[in-house]
Design a protein around this motif. Structure first.
Motif, short mmCIF file in Angstrom:
data_model
loop_
_atom_site.label_atom_id
_atom_site.label_comp_id
_atom_site.label_asym_id
_atom_site.label_seq_id
_atom_site.Cartn_x
_atom_site.Cartn_y
_atom_site.Cartn_z
N TRP A 121 0.85 -1.19 0.00
CA TRP A 121 0.00 0.00 0.00
C TRP A 121 0.88 1.24 0.00
CZ3 TRP A 121 -4.97 -0.79 -0.90
CH2 TRP A 121 -5.48 -2.06 -0.64
N GLU A 180 0.73 5.45 -0.06
CA GLU A 180 -0.02 6.70 0.02
C GLU A 180 0.89 7.81 -0.47
OE1 GLU A 180 -1.42 9.21 3.70
OE2 GLU A 180 -2.71 7.42 3.48
N LEU A 216 -4.20 6.73 -2.64
CA LEU A 216 -3.83 5.47 -2.02
C LEU A 216 -3.78 4.41 -3.12
CD1 LEU A 216 -3.23 3.83 0.56
CD2 LEU A 216 -5.71 3.39 0.70
N ASP A 237 -4.79 3.12 -8.20
CA ASP A 237 -5.18 4.08 -7.18
C ASP A 237 -6.61 3.76 -6.78
OD1 ASP A 237 -2.79 5.56 -7.12
OD2 ASP A 237 -3.40 6.64 -8.93
N LEU A 278 -11.32 8.46 -1.00
CA LEU A 278 -10.42 8.14 0.11
C LEU A 278 -11.13 8.29 1.46
CD1 LEU A 278 -7.61 7.11 0.54
CD2 LEU A 278 -6.79 9.43 0.63
N GLU A 300 -11.07 5.40 4.23
CA GLU A 300 -10.59 5.66 5.59
C GLU A 300 -11.67 5.40 6.64
OE1 GLU A 300 -9.14 9.67 5.14
OE2 GLU A 300 -7.14 8.97 4.57
#
Length: 140
Positions: free
Chosen positions: A70, A72, A83, A124, A131, A135
């Motif tokens: 992963w 970012e 991300l 992405d 995002l 999150e």
């Protein structure tokens, strides 16, 4: 070509680089070796990008196969936080893929194999879901 291709512990390699002319390369080589890394000498600035990219061919065999990485980062144009999910692809040794156990045991002291990196694919997640949603799901 690398000045020293040994990676004694196959852990957290580093790649120190310097563009300073006349720099004592032995210092960078020592620093790289002390940190399980590699020191490259690049005499042509046009070859710098290829030399830096080739470091991943050395780094990739030290990573666990078939594991998503992963990343970012901020988009270079919009500065939007992104991300990405990335997965390395290796040349198969048999008809069994790395995700099917074809590279099981890789990196163990008794395993002499060094896989050949074909490339890395990334996407992405922001292209699919915002995002904020990702999150919120991670927290909940």
């Amino acid at each position: 070509e690398p000045a020293d291709a040994s990676l004694p512990n196959r852990t957290k390699p580093s790649s120190p680089r310097s563009t300073a002319r006349g720099l004592d390369m032995s210092i960078l080589k020592q620093l790289a070796c002390e940190n399980n890394g590699i020191a490259y000498t690049v005499t042509d600035s046009a070859a710098l990008a290829n030399t830096m990219a080739s470091f991943y061919k050395v780094l990739s065999p030290t990573l666990e196969p078939c594991k998503v990485r992963w990343v970012e980062y901020n988009d270079a144009i919009t500065n939007t936080k992104l991300l990405a999910a990335c997965l390395a692809s290796f040349k198969p040794e048999s008809f069994t893929t790395s995700c099917q156990g074809g590279l099981a045991g890789l990196g163990e002291a008794s395993d002499p194999r060094v896989p050949s990196l074909l490339g890395v694919a990334c996407i992405d997640l922001n292209m699919l879901v915002s995002l904020d949603v990702i999150e919120a799901l991670a927290v909940g």
